[in-house]
Design an enzyme around this catalytic site. Structure first.
Site, mmCIF file in Angstrom:
data_model
loop_
_atom_site.group_PDB
_atom_site.id
_atom_site.type_symbol
_atom_site.label_atom_id
_atom_site.label_comp_id
_atom_site.label_asym_id
_atom_site.label_seq_id
_atom_site.Cartn_x
_atom_site.Cartn_y
_atom_site.Cartn_z
ATOM 1 N N TYR A 98 0.830 -1.210 0.000
ATOM 2 C CA TYR A 98 0.000 0.000 0.000
ATOM 3 C C TYR A 98 0.862 1.256 0.000
ATOM 4 O O TYR A 98 1.772 1.410 0.822
ATOM 5 C CB TYR A 98 -0.898 -0.013 1.227
ATOM 6 C CG TYR A 98 -1.975 1.043 1.242
ATOM 7 C CD1 TYR A 98 -3.135 0.882 0.488
ATOM 8 C CD2 TYR A 98 -1.851 2.185 2.021
ATOM 9 C CE1 TYR A 98 -4.139 1.841 0.515
ATOM 10 C CE2 TYR A 98 -2.837 3.147 2.057
ATOM 11 C CZ TYR A 98 -3.985 2.965 1.295
ATOM 12 O OH TYR A 98 -4.976 3.919 1.319
ATOM 13 N N SER A 193 1.470 -7.678 2.038
ATOM 14 C CA SER A 193 0.511 -6.679 2.484
ATOM 15 C C SER A 193 -0.534 -6.442 1.396
ATOM 16 O O SER A 193 -1.211 -7.375 0.981
ATOM 17 C CB SER A 193 1.231 -5.408 2.906
ATOM 18 O OG SER A 193 0.375 -4.549 3.623
ATOM 19 N N GLN A 194 -0.669 -5.211 0.865
ATOM 20 C CA GLN A 194 -1.600 -5.010 -0.236
ATOM 21 C C GLN A 194 -1.276 -5.940 -1.406
ATOM 22 O O GLN A 194 -2.177 -6.477 -2.054
ATOM 23 C CB GLN A 194 -1.554 -3.562 -0.720
ATOM 24 C CG GLN A 194 -2.437 -3.293 -1.940
ATOM 25 C CD GLN A 194 -2.290 -1.881 -2.464
ATOM 26 O OE1 GLN A 194 -3.124 -1.029 -2.195
ATOM 27 N NE2 GLN A 194 -1.227 -1.615 -3.201
ATOM 28 N N ASP A 279 1.279 -8.552 14.345
ATOM 29 C CA ASP A 279 1.000 -7.608 13.266
ATOM 30 C C ASP A 279 -0.209 -6.754 13.628
ATOM 31 O O ASP A 279 -1.331 -7.255 13.762
ATOM 32 C CB ASP A 279 0.737 -8.388 11.968
ATOM 33 C CG ASP A 279 0.700 -7.498 10.731
ATOM 34 O OD1 ASP A 279 0.577 -6.270 10.874
ATOM 35 O OD2 ASP A 279 0.774 -8.060 9.624
ATOM 36 N N HIS A 308 4.211 -6.457 11.095
ATOM 37 C CA HIS A 308 3.867 -6.441 9.685
ATOM 38 C C HIS A 308 5.066 -6.719 8.779
ATOM 39 O O HIS A 308 4.890 -6.951 7.583
ATOM 40 C CB HIS A 308 3.228 -5.094 9.324
ATOM 41 C CG HIS A 308 2.468 -5.123 8.040
ATOM 42 N ND1 HIS A 308 1.517 -6.082 7.761
ATOM 43 C CD2 HIS A 308 2.521 -4.317 6.939
ATOM 44 C CE1 HIS A 308 1.021 -5.871 6.548
ATOM 45 N NE2 HIS A 308 1.614 -4.815 6.030
#
Length: 337
Positions: A98, A193-194, A279, A308
Site C-alpha cells: 500500500y 501486504s496489499q 501484526d 507487519h
C-alpha cells in the site's frame, strides 16, 4: 495497548487462530460483478509493450513495460529476466504494498536472480508514500473520501478504487502470458501486504495459476479488521465511517465485493501464506480467516514475535522453495504445496 505501544499477541491465541473460519457473507451477485468487470477489461487488447533499458546489471535484463489494465488504461511495470536463458521461462508477477509504486528495477532483483521472468506491476494512483510510482489513476473516483486509497469511490462498488486495481492485477497476468518468451501455464503471483491481497484476489479470479504467495496479506476479513486495529490503512475506513455515520452499511456492502475471504474460497492454485502474530496492520485474525477459507492446497509460515514485517529476509528461502516446486510441477499434474 494501542496508540503506538507495541501490542503483544492480538485477539486470539494460535490454537484459536488455526481454527478460526468466520462465516462469509458475500454479495449475491459477486461472481456476476467480477465476470462483467473482467469481460469489459478484456475487450481491450492487453498490448504489452517493452522498452529495453540498461540499468547496468550483468546478469539481469530489464524492460520498461506497459500494458492495458482497467478501462484499457496504460499500467506501468518492470519486466526483469535472467540474461542468456533460452526457451520459455516460468514467470512471477509481483504486486506491491500500500502506497508503493514500482520504484526502480534495483528493488526487484530476487526473482530474476532465481531464474524466473518477473513482471512488477505499478499500482495506479499510488507511489507517493514510500516508493515512487509512474501510473496515474485515470478513472479516479468522485465523491467524498478520506486521504489515501481505501475510501475512493467506496459508496459504489462499480466506482471503488480496488475494482480498478484488482482488474489491473488480473490483466498483469494476461500481459505476461502474452509474451512469447513465457510459459503461460507456469505463472505465479506474489506480494506482501496489499500485494498479498492482490495476489489472493487474482487467485480467485484466474483459475489456472501455478501458485500464489501471500505474505502478511491486506484486504482480508475487512470489516473485522476495522474493529480490531486502529492502524492505517484500515483506519481510513473507520475514519470515513466516523464522519459518514449514515453510510456504514453502504461502505461494507461495497467492501463485500473486494474482501479476500471470498476470493480465497474460489482459489484453485496452491498457496503459501505468512503471518506475524504481532501484526497490528494486518492482524493475524484476518490472515487466518482468509487462510482457513482458502479452497486449494496451502501452507502458512508463522512468525510469533513479528509484526507487519513478517518473516523478512528469513522468509525468502521458504518462498523460493515453494516457487521452485509449483513452477516446476505446474502443467505436469502436480502442483501440491
Amino acid at each position: 495497548m494501542k496508540n503506538g505501544t507495541l501490542m503483544a499477541f492480538l485477539s486470539m491465541d494460535l490454537p484459536d487462530l488455526v481454527r478460526y473460519r468466520p462465516e462469509r457473507v458475500e454479495p449475491e451477485d459477486f461472481d456476476a460483478f467480477w465476470a462483467k468487470t473482467l469481460t469489459e477489461a478484456r475487450d481491450f487488447d492487453v498490448d504489452l509493450e517493452l522498452v529495453p533499458t540498461d540499468p547496468g546489471l550483468a546478469t539481469i535484463e530489464v524492460a520498461d513495460a506497459t500494458f492495458r489494465g482497467f478501462g484499457g488504461q496504460p499500467i506501468k511495470a518492470w519486466l526483469l529476466r535472467p540474461t542468456g536463458v533460452d526457451g520459455p521461462l516460468p514467470a512471477v508477477v509481483t504486486y506491491l504494498g500500500y502506497g508503493s509504486g514500482r520504484s526502480l528495477p534495483y528493488d526487484h532483483l530476487l526473482w530474476a536472480s532465481a531464474g524466473y521472468a518477473n513482471l512488477v506491476m505499478d499500482s495506479r494512483g499510488q507511489g507517493g508514500t514510500w516508493s515512487p510510482g509512474d501510473t496515474p489513476d485515470e478513472a479516479a473516483s468522485t465523491g467524498p473520501a478520506y486521504p489515501g486509497s481505501m475510501t475512493r469511490g467506496i459508496l459504489d462498488p462499480y466506482d471503488y478504487y480496488y475494482r480498478r486495481l484488482y482488474t489491473d492485477a488480473v490483466r498483469a497476468v494476461d500481459a505476461i502470458r502474452s509474451h512469447p518468451g513465457i510459459e503461460p501455464s507456469r505463472v505465479l503471483v506474489t506480494g506482501g501486504s496489499q500485494g498479498g491481497g492482490l495476489a489472493l484476489a487474482v487467485a480467485g479470479l484466474i483459475p489456472d495459476l501455478a501458485g500464489v504467495i501471500a505474505d502478511v496479506p491486506f484486504l482480508q476479513h475487512i470489516r473485522r479488521a476495522t474493529e480490531i486495529t486502529d492502524e492505517f490503512p484500515y483506519k481510513e475506513i473507520a475514519e470515513f465511517c466516523k464522519v459518514h455515520r449514515d453510510k456504514v452499511d453502504t461502505v461494507f456492502t461495497t467492501l463485500g465485493y473486494f474482501d479476500g475471504n471470498h476470493f480465497a474460497a474460489r482459489a484453485t492454485a496452491p498457496a503459501r501464506y505468512s503471518v506475524g502474530l504481532m501484526d497490528q496492520v494486518c492482524p493475524p485474525e484476518t490472515v487466518y480467516a482468509s487462510y482457513n477459507h482458502y479452497a486449494a492446497s496451502k501452507d502458512i509460515s508463522v512468525y510469533p514475535y513479528n509484526g507487519h514485517e513478517g518473516g523478512g529476509v528469513h522468509h525468502l528461502p521458504t518462498v523460493l522453495a515453494f516457487a521452485a516446486r509449483v513452477l516446476r510441477s505446474s502443467g505436469e499434474g502436480a502442483g501440491s504445496v
